[in-house]
Write a protein that holds these residues in place. Structure first.
Motif, mmCIF file in Angstrom:
data_model
loop_
_atom_site.group_PDB
_atom_site.id
_atom_site.type_symbol
_atom_site.label_atom_id
_atom_site.label_comp_id
_atom_site.label_asym_id
_atom_site.label_seq_id
_atom_site.Cartn_x
_atom_site.Cartn_y
_atom_site.Cartn_z
ATOM 1 N N GLY A 161 0.886 -1.097 0.052
ATOM 2 C CA GLY A 161 -0.097 0.087 0.176
ATOM 3 C C GLY A 161 0.813 1.355 -0.034
ATOM 4 N N GLY A 162 0.101 2.463 0.228
ATOM 5 C CA GLY A 162 0.792 3.701 0.190
ATOM 6 C C GLY A 162 -0.125 4.713 0.764
ATOM 7 N N GLY A 163 0.114 5.838 0.188
ATOM 8 C CA GLY A 163 -0.786 6.995 0.774
ATOM 9 C C GLY A 163 -0.557 7.755 2.290
ATOM 10 N N GLY A 164 0.728 7.023 2.564
ATOM 11 C CA GLY A 164 0.900 7.610 4.041
ATOM 12 C C GLY A 164 0.395 6.687 5.189
ATOM 13 N N ARG A 165 -0.273 5.612 4.977
ATOM 14 C CA ARG A 165 -0.901 4.851 6.007
ATOM 15 C C ARG A 165 0.101 3.723 6.228
ATOM 16 N NH1 ARG A 165 -4.738 6.629 2.706
ATOM 17 N NH2 ARG A 165 -6.666 7.440 3.718
ATOM 18 N N GLY A 166 0.054 3.393 7.512
ATOM 19 C CA GLY A 166 1.208 2.430 8.037
ATOM 20 C C GLY A 166 2.693 3.094 8.068
ATOM 21 N N MET A 167 2.636 4.390 8.112
ATOM 22 C CA MET A 167 4.105 4.697 8.411
ATOM 23 C C MET A 167 4.077 5.509 9.625
ATOM 24 S SD MET A 167 4.566 6.523 4.505
ATOM 25 C CE MET A 167 6.169 7.209 4.885
ATOM 26 N N ARG A 168 5.231 5.727 10.534
ATOM 27 C CA ARG A 168 5.512 6.269 11.539
ATOM 28 C C ARG A 168 6.918 6.618 11.737
ATOM 29 N NH1 ARG A 168 0.794 5.255 11.346
ATOM 30 N NH2 ARG A 168 -0.496 4.396 12.886
ATOM 31 N N VAL A 169 7.264 8.058 12.062
ATOM 32 C CA VAL A 169 8.582 8.382 12.294
ATOM 33 C C VAL A 169 8.932 8.101 13.814
ATOM 34 C CG1 VAL A 169 10.012 10.666 12.475
ATOM 35 C CG2 VAL A 169 8.284 10.509 10.615
ATOM 36 N N VAL A 170 10.192 7.705 13.881
ATOM 37 C CA VAL A 170 10.684 7.279 15.230
ATOM 38 C C VAL A 170 11.879 7.802 15.661
ATOM 39 C CG1 VAL A 170 11.324 5.381 17.033
ATOM 40 C CG2 VAL A 170 9.672 4.997 15.377
ATOM 41 N N ARG A 171 11.988 9.033 16.480
ATOM 42 C CA ARG A 171 13.117 9.497 16.722
ATOM 43 C C ARG A 171 13.945 9.078 18.258
ATOM 44 N NH1 ARG A 171 12.894 13.826 13.570
ATOM 45 N NH2 ARG A 171 10.648 14.377 12.683
ATOM 46 N N GLU A 172 13.449 8.248 18.749
ATOM 47 C CA GLU A 172 13.855 7.583 20.011
ATOM 48 C C GLU A 172 13.788 6.210 20.094
ATOM 49 O OE1 GLU A 172 12.595 9.750 23.517
ATOM 50 O OE2 GLU A 172 13.598 11.870 22.723
ATOM 51 N N ALA A 173 14.793 5.375 20.774
ATOM 52 C CA ALA A 173 14.664 3.839 20.532
ATOM 53 C C ALA A 173 13.384 3.677 21.729
ATOM 54 C CB ALA A 173 15.934 3.436 21.439
ATOM 55 N N GLY A 174 13.026 3.995 22.576
ATOM 56 C CA GLY A 174 11.873 3.727 23.287
ATOM 57 C C GLY A 174 10.675 3.843 22.928
ATOM 58 N N ASP A 175 10.722 4.549 21.679
ATOM 59 C CA ASP A 175 9.299 4.653 20.953
ATOM 60 C C ASP A 175 9.109 3.647 19.592
ATOM 61 O OD1 ASP A 175 8.632 6.990 22.360
ATOM 62 O OD2 ASP A 175 9.699 8.329 21.074
ATOM 63 N N LEU A 176 9.985 2.963 19.312
ATOM 64 C CA LEU A 176 9.957 1.956 18.248
ATOM 65 C C LEU A 176 9.161 0.905 18.301
ATOM 66 C CD1 LEU A 176 11.529 1.339 15.649
ATOM 67 C CD2 LEU A 176 13.186 0.031 16.613
ATOM 68 N N GLU A 177 9.137 0.144 19.485
ATOM 69 C CA GLU A 177 8.293 -1.001 19.648
ATOM 70 C C GLU A 177 6.692 -0.273 19.522
ATOM 71 O OE1 GLU A 177 7.038 -4.591 22.885
ATOM 72 O OE2 GLU A 177 8.703 -2.879 23.382
ATOM 73 N N GLU A 178 6.326 0.558 19.889
ATOM 74 C CA GLU A 178 4.832 0.961 19.809
ATOM 75 C C GLU A 178 4.667 1.592 18.271
ATOM 76 O OE1 GLU A 178 1.097 2.480 19.692
ATOM 77 O OE2 GLU A 178 2.066 1.106 21.065
ATOM 78 N N ALA A 179 5.567 2.102 17.818
ATOM 79 C CA ALA A 179 5.517 2.702 16.528
ATOM 80 C C ALA A 179 5.077 1.558 15.454
ATOM 81 C CB ALA A 179 6.700 3.363 16.023
ATOM 82 N N VAL A 180 6.012 0.447 15.645
ATOM 83 C CA VAL A 180 6.163 -0.770 14.755
ATOM 84 C C VAL A 180 4.513 -1.135 15.102
ATOM 85 C CG1 VAL A 180 6.667 -2.959 14.369
ATOM 86 C CG2 VAL A 180 8.525 -1.140 14.631
ATOM 87 N N ALA A 181 3.989 -1.502 16.190
ATOM 88 C CA ALA A 181 2.652 -1.975 16.410
ATOM 89 C C ALA A 181 1.618 -1.122 15.867
ATOM 90 C CB ALA A 181 2.603 -2.377 17.939
ATOM 91 N N SER A 182 1.873 -0.195 15.956
ATOM 92 C CA SER A 182 0.766 0.978 15.435
ATOM 93 C C SER A 182 0.728 0.894 13.922
ATOM 94 C CB SER A 182 0.998 2.164 15.989
ATOM 95 O OG SER A 182 0.107 2.960 15.422
ATOM 96 N N ALA A 183 1.756 0.779 13.277
ATOM 97 C CA ALA A 183 2.191 0.813 11.904
ATOM 98 C C ALA A 183 1.464 -0.598 11.233
ATOM 99 C CB ALA A 183 3.486 1.012 11.450
#
Length: 641
Positions: A151-173
C-alpha cells in the motif's frame, strides 16, 4: 476499441475518468456504496451499479462484487482510478481473465511493486539509488521511518526519533497496515531530514516507448500524506531533472511497465536522491502534470490500453500548483470531519477535470452543494489547481481562490492551505517534508476583528430574516422603540455583539466607527473605519456561516435559555467522530496527564489518538475495544486533581 468502461472507484477520480470518456465517446459505468448513492459520480455515469454495504471491504474492495457490476452493466473495460483496487495485481488478473480490458499496467508490474521491500531489491538491481533496509531489532541510530510494505498514501507509516518509541510505532504501523491493505508487514529505513519528496510521471506503451513527463514536488505533507503538489519543483534544475528522469525510465523498463505511473524519490539536501516507490496507477496529483504538459493522462491511458503507440512527448510550459481540500481540522491533529456539505463553490474556475485552455484555475471535486461527507472513506473533498506562467503567480491565484471559496459544513483545511501558499518560506521554495512541522500554519484566516464583524453581520441578518417573516409591522427594524434605551444583543460561542438603533441608523455598540449600510436576510454591508465590507450570511441548523473579504467565519449561536440537562461535565471525553475503538491504554482509577493518549479510534481509514482532556484520574471508562461509537458519545470522564 473500448466502448463501455467501468470505473472501480468513487468521488472525484471517478468523475475525472468519466469526463475523458465523454470526450472520447466511451460509455461509462459507476459503482457506488450505500453512503455514496447521492454523490455526483453515481449520477453522472451512463449506468450505475450499487455495491451493497458501507465499508470499503464490503464495497469498493470487494473484487467479485466490482467484477459482477461490470458484467451486469455490459462493460468491456475497467479503470481502477487510484486507491482501493488500483494496485491490486490479483484484481488486474481477475479483470483480464474475464475478457475485459484493464486500463492500467500489467498485473506482473503491479505485483513487482506491490511490496516495497521487493520493489527496492529490483530497483537496486536496475541501478536506481535506494536507501538501506533496517532490521527493527538491530537499529541503533535514529531517526528512522517505519513503513508498511504494502500500500501507500501515508498509511502504516511512523517516524521514530528515540529507541523507546520504536516498539509502539511498529505495532501501530502494523495495525494500520492490516486495516488499510490487509497486510501487516512493515520495514524500517533511515529518515532523511530536510529532504524533499520528488516524483516523476512516466507513461509507457507496449511498443517499447517510455515517456518521462518531468517531476512534481509533493513535500508539503501531513501524516506522510500529500497536501500541496506542484510542477515543476523549485529545487530541480535541468541537470538534476535529467538524472531523475533517467532513473524513473530505468525503473519502468525494469518491471516491463505500460500505462501511466509514477516513480517517487526522496531528494536529500546535498542533491542526492533515493528510490521511494513506484505507484502503478494514476496519481491524485496528476492534474499539475496535465496542465504543464498540455496532455490528458487518462486519454493516454486508454489509448495505451487499446494498443496505440505513444508519439513524440510534449514539452512543458508554465507552473501548476494543486491543493487538496480535506474535511479535516488541522488545529485538532488533522481530525477528519463528516456531515452535510451545505454549500460548495470555488470562484473563478476556468475548467473542471481538465487543464484550462491557456492559464487559469482547474477544479476536480467529488462533491457538490448538498453532498454528504461519509465517515467510511478518505475525507478529501476536491483538488484545486492554479496554472500560471510563473510559480508565484500560480500560488497567488490558488490562495485567492481558496480564500474566496464558500465551503459550508464540515471543518476543512482551507485556511491552512491558504496560509501555506502565502507563507514566505513556501514562496521562496524552501519546501521539504518537515515544512508543516516547522511552521505553524493552522491559524484561521479571520482574526478577532473579522469574527466580531461577522458575528454582527450574522445577528443583523437574523434580525432582517425575522422581520421579513413577521406577520405584523414587518417594516419596522428589530428592537425598534420610540426612545431607545437598551441595545440589541446576540450571543455566539465565538463572540457576543450588540447594536443600537440611532437617528443615523444601526450602530455597533462599543464600536461607534462601525455602522450598518445594508442589512438583509442573507447579505449585510458594514462600514467600519470608512471602509465598506460585504458579508454573505447562511444559516443552518446550529451553525451560521459568514463569508467576506476578511475570511470565512463559522459561528455557533448560543441558546438564550439552555437546558441544564444538556451541559457536559468538566473532564468528559467525547468521541470526536464516528469510529471503532481499536485500543484502550488506561483503566478506571488510573492517573493521567493532559494530552496523554487514552485510547485509539479507527475512522476514515486512519488511526486517531484520543487524548486526556486534563490532569487527573480516570473516574469512568465507557470505551472497550471493538465498540462502535458515534460522534459525541461519552468515552471516559477524567476527574481533575
Amino acid at each position: 476499441m473500448i466502448s463501455r468502461l467501468l470505473v472501480a472507484n468513487r468521488g472525484e477520480i471517478a468523475r475525472r475518468v468519466f469526463r475523458t470518456c465523454r470526450d472520447l465517446g466511451i460509455e461509462t459505468v459507476a459503482v457506488f456504496s450505500d453512503p455514496d448513492a447521492g454523490l455526483p459520480h453515481a449520477a453522472e455515469a451512463d449506468r450505475a451499479v450499487r455495491l451493497p454495504g458501507a465499508t470499503p471491504a464490503e464495497t469498493y474492495l470487494d473484487q467479485k462484487a466490482v467484477l459482477a457490476a461490470a458484467r451486469a452493466a455490459g462493460a468491456d473495460a475497467v479503470h481502477p482510478g487510484y486507491g482501493f483496487l488500483s494496485e491490486n495485481a490479483g484484481f488486474a488478473e481477475l479483470v483480464t481473465g474475464a475478457g475485459l480490458t484493464w486500463v492500467g499496467p500489467p498485473a506482473r508490474a503491479i505485483g513487482a511493486m506491490g511490496l516495497k521491500v521487493e520493489a527496492k531489491r529490483l530497483m537496486r538491481a536496475a541501478g536506481v539509488p535506494v536507501l538501506p533496509d533496517l532490521d527493527p531489532g538491530a537499529i541503533t541510530e535514529f531517526p528512522v521511518l517505519v513503513k508498511a510494505s504494502a500500500g501507500g498514501g501515508g498509511r502504516g507509516m511512523r517516524v521514530v526519533r528515540e529507541a523507546g518509541d520504536l516498539e509502539e510505532a511498529v505495532a501501530s504501523a502494523r495495525r494500520e497496515a492490516e486495516s488499510a491493505f490487509g497486510d501487516p508487514a512493515v520495514f524500517c529505513e533511515p529518515l532523511l531530514t530536510g529532504a524533499r519528496h520528488i516524483e516523476v510521471q512516466v507513461l509507457a506503451d507496449d511498443h517499447g516507448t517510455v515517456w518521462t513527463l518531468g517531476e512534481r514536488e509533493c513535500s508539503i505533507q501531513r501524516r506522510h500524506q500529500k497536501v500541496i503538489e506542484e510542477a515543476p519543483s523549485p529545487a530541480v534544475d535541468a541537470e538534476l531533472r535529467q538524472r531523475l528522469c533517467e532513473a524513473a525510465a530505468a525503473a519502468a523498463r525494469a518491471i516491463g511497465y505500460t500505462g501511466a505511473g509514477t516513480v517517487e524519490f526522496m531528494l536529500s539536501p546535498d542533491g542526492g536522491f533515493f528510490f521511494l516507490e513506484v505507484n502503478t496507477r494514476l496519481q491524485v496529483e496528476h492534474p499539475v502534470t496535465e496542465c504543464v504538459y498540455g496532455v490528458d493522462l487518462v486519454a493516454l491511458q486508454i489509448e495505451v490500453a487499446e494498443g496505440a503507440a505513444l508519439r513524440d512527448p510534449p514539452r512543458p510550459s508554465g507552473h501548476a500548483i494543486e491543493a487538496r481540500l480535506y474535511a479535516e481540522d488541522p488545529a485538532e491533529g488533522y481530525r477528519p470531519n463528516s456531515g452535510t456539505l451545505h454549500a460548495f463553490a470555488v470562484p473563478g474556475v476556468d475548467a473542471e477535470f481538465r487543464a484550462p485552455a491557456v492559464y487559469g484555475l482547474r477544479l476536480d471535486a467529488g462533491v457538490t452543494s448538498g453532498s454528504v461527507v461519509s465517515t467510511h472513506y478518505d475525507p478529501m473533498l476536491a483538488k484545486v489547481v492554479a496554472y500560471a506562467p510563473t510559480r508565484s503567480a500560480a500560488a497567488r491565484r490558488l490562495a485567492a481562490a481558496l480564500a474566496g471559496a464558500r465551503v459550508h459544513g464540515p471543518v476543512t483545511n482551507r485556511d491552512q492551505l491558504v496560509n501555506v501558499l502565502r507563507h514566505e518560506a513556501f514562496l521562496s521554495g524552501a519546501t521539504d517534508t518537515g515544512f508543516l512541522d516547522r511552521h505553524d500554519t493552522t491559524a484561521a484566516l479571520a482574526g478577532e476583528e473579522a469574527v466580531r464583524l461577522s458575528a454582527l453581520a450574522a445577528a443583523l441578518a437574523q434580525a432582517a430574516a425575522n422581520r421579513a417573516s413577521a406577520r405584523v409591522l414587518g417594516g419596522l427594524p428589530s428592537g425598534w422603540r420610540n426612545v431607545s434605551s437598551q441595545p440589541q444583543h446576540a450571543a455566539f460561542e465565538e463572540a457576543e455583539v450588540a447594536y443600537r438603533i440611532t437617528r443615523d441608523g444601526l450602530v455597533a455598540e462599543g464600536h461607534e466607527d462601525t455602522v450598518v449600510a445594508e442589512a438583509g436576510p442573507s447579505e449585510v454591508v458594514l462600514e467600519t473605519g470608512g471602509v465598506r465590507l460585504r458579508f454573505a450570511v447562511a444559516r443552518y441548523a446550529g451553525r451560521v456561516h459568514v463569508d467576506s473579504a476578511l475570511g470565512a467565519v463559522t459561528l455557533t449561536p448560543l441558546e438564550r435559555l439552555p437546558d441544564p440537562a444538556e451541559r457536559i461535565a468538566p473532564g468528559t471525553l467525547l468521541a470526536p467522530m464516528p469510529g471503532s475503538v481499536i485500543r484502550v491504554a488506561v483503566s478506571e482509577g488510573d492517573t493521567v496527564e493532559r494530552g496523554q493518549p487514552m485510547l485509539w479510534l479507527e475512522a476514515m481509514k486512519m488511526e486517531h489518538q484520543i487524548l486526556a482532556p486534563a490532569d487527573g484520574v480516570v473516574a469512568t471508562l465507557h470505551a472497550e475495544v471493538g465498540n462502535q461509537v458515534e460522534t459525541g458519545a461519552v468515552l471516559a470522564v477524567v476527574t481533575e486533581e
